[in-house]
Design a protein around this motif. Structure first.
Motif, PDB file in Angstrom:
ATOM      1  N   LEU A   1      56.309  32.332 -24.549  1.00 52.03           N
ATOM      2  CA  LEU A   1      56.671  31.460 -23.433  1.00 52.03           C
ATOM      3  C   LEU A   1      57.374  30.204 -23.939  1.00 52.03           C
ATOM      4  N   ARG A   2      56.914  29.685 -25.097  1.00 48.82           N
ATOM      5  CA  ARG A   2      57.459  28.451 -25.636  1.00 48.82           C
ATOM      6  C   ARG A   2      58.927  28.618 -26.022  1.00 48.82           C
ATOM      7  N   PHE A   3      59.279  29.821 -26.491  1.00 48.43           N
ATOM      8  CA  PHE A   3      60.635  30.056 -26.973  1.00 48.43           C
ATOM      9  C   PHE A   3      61.400  31.065 -26.109  1.00 48.43           C
ATOM     10  N   SER A   4      61.041  31.120 -24.835  1.00 44.06           N
ATOM     11  CA  SER A   4      61.794  31.995 -23.939  1.00 44.06           C
ATOM     12  C   SER A   4      63.219  31.445 -23.801  1.00 44.06           C
ATOM     13  N   GLY A   5      64.210  32.347 -23.820  1.00 38.01           N
ATOM     14  CA  GLY A   5      65.607  31.940 -23.841  1.00 38.01           C
ATOM     15  C   GLY A   5      66.105  31.360 -22.517  1.00 38.01           C
TER      16      GLY A   5
ATOM     17  N   LEU B   1      59.050  14.814 -42.897  1.00 31.57           N
ATOM     18  CA  LEU B   1      58.705  14.798 -41.472  1.00 31.57           C
ATOM     19  C   LEU B   1      59.513  13.739 -40.724  1.00 31.57           C
ATOM     20  N   SER B   2      59.770  12.610 -41.386  1.00 33.84           N
ATOM     21  CA  SER B   2      60.634  11.589 -40.768  1.00 33.84           C
ATOM     22  C   SER B   2      62.037  12.135 -40.583  1.00 33.84           C
ATOM     23  N   ALA B   3      62.508  12.878 -41.580  1.00 34.36           N
ATOM     24  CA  ALA B   3      63.843  13.471 -41.484  1.00 34.36           C
ATOM     25  C   ALA B   3      63.917  14.444 -40.312  1.00 34.36           C
ATOM     26  N   TYR B   4      62.872  15.223 -40.107  1.00 34.31           N
ATOM     27  CA  TYR B   4      62.851  16.148 -38.963  1.00 34.31           C
ATOM     28  C   TYR B   4      62.927  15.378 -37.649  1.00 34.31           C
ATOM     29  N   ARG B   5      62.186  14.288 -37.575  1.00 35.87           N
ATOM     30  CA  ARG B   5      62.188  13.520 -36.314  1.00 35.87           C
ATOM     31  C   ARG B   5      63.578  12.931 -36.042  1.00 35.87           C
ATOM     32  N   VAL B   6      64.185  12.383 -37.095  1.00 32.64           N
ATOM     33  CA  VAL B   6      65.535  11.834 -36.945  1.00 32.64           C
ATOM     34  C   VAL B   6      66.508  12.949 -36.558  1.00 32.64           C
ATOM     35  N   GLY B   7      66.390  14.078 -37.235  1.00 35.03           N
ATOM     36  CA  GLY B   7      67.272  15.215 -36.941  1.00 35.03           C
ATOM     37  C   GLY B   7      67.135  15.693 -35.520  1.00 35.03           C
ATOM     38  N   ALA B   8      65.913  15.754 -35.023  1.00 31.83           N
ATOM     39  CA  ALA B   8      65.685  16.199 -33.647  1.00 31.83           C
ATOM     40  C   ALA B   8      66.342  15.246 -32.664  1.00 31.83           C
ATOM     41  N   ARG B   9      66.231  13.942 -32.937  1.00 28.85           N
ATOM     42  CA  ARG B   9      66.806  12.963 -32.011  1.00 28.85           C
ATOM     43  C   ARG B   9      68.329  13.064 -31.978  1.00 28.85           C
ATOM     44  N   VAL B  10      68.935  13.136 -33.168  1.00 28.78           N
ATOM     45  CA  VAL B  10      70.399  13.199 -33.234  1.00 28.78           C
ATOM     46  C   VAL B  10      70.906  14.498 -32.633  1.00 28.78           C
TER      47      VAL B  10
ATOM     48  N   PHE C   1      65.874  22.759 -22.144  1.00 30.38           N
ATOM     49  CA  PHE C   1      66.599  22.694 -23.401  1.00 30.38           C
ATOM     50  C   PHE C   1      65.930  21.676 -24.336  1.00 30.38           C
ATOM     51  N   ALA C   2      65.562  20.520 -23.786  1.00 33.64           N
ATOM     52  CA  ALA C   2      64.895  19.490 -24.594  1.00 33.64           C
ATOM     53  C   ALA C   2      63.564  20.000 -25.130  1.00 33.64           C
ATOM     54  N   GLU C   3      62.846  20.724 -24.285  1.00 38.88           N
ATOM     55  CA  GLU C   3      61.564  21.286 -24.700  1.00 38.88           C
ATOM     56  C   GLU C   3      61.743  22.234 -25.885  1.00 38.88           C
ATOM     57  N   LEU C   4      62.798  23.051 -25.799  1.00 41.93           N
ATOM     58  CA  LEU C   4      63.081  23.990 -26.884  1.00 41.93           C
ATOM     59  C   LEU C   4      63.419  23.269 -28.183  1.00 41.93           C
ATOM     60  N   VAL C   5      64.199  22.180 -28.099  1.00 38.80           N
ATOM     61  CA  VAL C   5      64.571  21.424 -29.305  1.00 38.80           C
ATOM     62  C   VAL C   5      63.329  20.941 -30.039  1.00 38.80           C
ATOM     63  N   PHE C   6      62.415  20.338 -29.303  1.00 40.26           N
ATOM     64  CA  PHE C   6      61.262  19.734 -29.975  1.00 40.26           C
ATOM     65  C   PHE C   6      60.217  20.776 -30.360  1.00 40.26           C
ATOM     66  N   ALA C   7      60.164  21.894 -29.636  1.00 39.67           N
ATOM     67  CA  ALA C   7      59.294  22.989 -30.072  1.00 39.67           C
ATOM     68  C   ALA C   7      59.806  23.565 -31.392  1.00 39.67           C
ATOM     69  N   PHE C   8      61.144  23.668 -31.504  1.00 33.07           N
ATOM     70  CA  PHE C   8      61.751  24.180 -32.722  1.00 33.07           C
ATOM     71  C   PHE C   8      61.444  23.262 -33.908  1.00 33.07           C
TER      72      PHE C   8
END
Length: 406
Positions: free
Chosen positions: A16-20, A117-126, A148-155
């Motif tokens: 469900l989390r990664f449904s297209g 982990l900081s790099a991941y957070r920055v990457g997700a935001r950008v 779409f936003a939900e998918l980005v942060f789940a990823f």
């Protein structure tokens, strides 16, 4: 692999989390077109906001990381627009593999997970800033944008979890390997291996040799937290100790640089435990300290902490117990025909007389008897030994024979 474990924890929620998403073809094309620019901007932002990565992202390494970011973003887009009946684990596998290796790499570099982990957070935001601009411009519904936003942060959550697992696994593996190297080094030290062998093993174990090592034997059950009190260079071994039966349940600690005026710190740390302490020796000669500590097991002393530096006479006199017994028999032969109680009293008196250099009052005080009793016993001894009590060789033999009470 780590990605298999991530999806095994809850297949339904992951599905469900990664449904297209059902995205128009032109939107998909637009998203794919911005991937290079998005990867470049993500790397730039991480370089600025995570200072510890500034050097790592420079030159060829920066290009490699940018390619990795681009691959992860492609994986995300495939995940976002995949068919509903496709497997999310298969889609994510390459990205999660890469994240896992990133975590392992951080551990190998001696870094914590904080920077990654900081790099991941920055990457997700950008990434989300770039993605959202495209999907909003395409006129997608608010629900679709939110999804779409939900998918980005789940990823990003999955990538972070994979990296954390890689970091932990590498630390565990590295720790186990280093521990094996350290244990081998201890065994080589106790066996008295050549200095060249010891230096090579120390380097392999990433162990920096101190000036000296002191062997300390303690009950295995009393070692908890003890090594930490002596510093990180302390070595410890609890199994296969040379000269120790398994039933004795002993452990050895090789303690760095606690010699001379620092000896008191060693005794303080051992308070409340029973311990045998060898002498401080140059680290490549730790076997000498260990052997001395082992020898101290034979001493009949009523002390919890037996510091061999304080009992050298006893150690010397008991080095060859058979020879000592033979010497005692020879030296005390004149007393052999006396009754046992009488022989014991005279031997005790002779020992005190030798140790107190013939001072009658000191001997009397030592034995808790009257001075006249000492005089009477010494008269008996002179009759038994005759002029031999004035012979230096006889005095030496008697002093050694009687030096340690039987």
């Amino acid at each position: 692999m780590i990605f298999t474990n991530l999806f095994a924890r809850n297949d339904l929620s992951s599905e469900l989390r990664f449904s297209g998403l059902d995205l128009p073809a032109e939107v998909v094309a637009d998203l794919q077109a911005i991937l290079p620019r998005m990867a470049e901007r993500t790397v730039t932002a991480i370089t600025v906001e995570v200072p510890s990565y500034t050097r790592a992202f420079s030159g060829r390494m920066g290009q490699t990381i940018e390619n990795a970011v681009r691959m992860a973003l492609r994986a995300f887009l495939r995940l976002a627009i995949r068919a509903h009946d496709s497997d999310p684990a298969a889609t994510l596998s390459p990205a999660l593999d890469g994240a896992y290796e990133l975590g392992r790499g951080e551990a190998r570099q001696g870094r914590t997970m904080d920077a990654l982990l900081s790099a991941y957070r920055v990457g997700a935001r950008v990434a989300w800033r770039e993605l959202s601009a495209t999907v909003v411009a395409a006129g997608l519904t608010a629900d679709t944008v939110a999804r779409f936003a939900e998918l980005v942060f789940a990823f990003i959550d999955e990538l972070s979890a994979s990296s954390v697992a890689g970091h932990a696994d590498e630390l565990a593996t590295t720790g186990r390997v280093r521990q094996r190297y350290l244990e081998r080094l201890v065994k080589q030290l106790l066996a008295g291996e050549p200095a060249e062998t010891l230096r090579a093993s120390a380097e392999k174990a990433d162990w920096h040799p101190p000036e000296t090592l002191t062997a300390v034997l303690v009950a295995e059950a009393q070692t908890r937290g003890l090594a930490a009190r002596f510093g990180q260079s302390t070595l410890q071994l609890s199994e296969d100790l040379p000269g120790v039966e398994a039933s004795e349940s002993l452990a050895v600690l090789l303690v760095p640089d606690l010699d001379g005026r620092h000896r008191g710190q060693l005794r303080s740390a051992l308070q409340g435990r029973r311990a045998l302490v060898g002498p401080a020796r140059p680290w490549t000669q730790a076997q000498s300290s260990y052997r001395r500590a082992l020898r101290a097991r034979d001493l009949t002393l009523d002390e919890d902490i037996i510091d061999t530096d304080e009992h050298l006479v006893e150690l010397v006199l008991t080095a060859d117990r058979e020879a000592l017994a033979d010497l005692r028999r020879q030296a005390l032969a004149p007393l052999a025909d006396l009754r046992p109680n009488t022989a014991d009293r005279l031997a005790e008196t002779l020992r005190s007389w030798l140790l107190h250099q013939g001072q009658r009052d000191a001997v009397a005080a030592d034995l808790f008897v009257h001075a006249q009793t000492v005089r009477y016993r010494m008269t008996q001894l002179r009759e038994l030994y005759g002029d031999r009590l004035h012979d230096p060789r006889t005095i030496l033999e008697l002093t050694v024979a009687l030096g340690v009470p039987s």
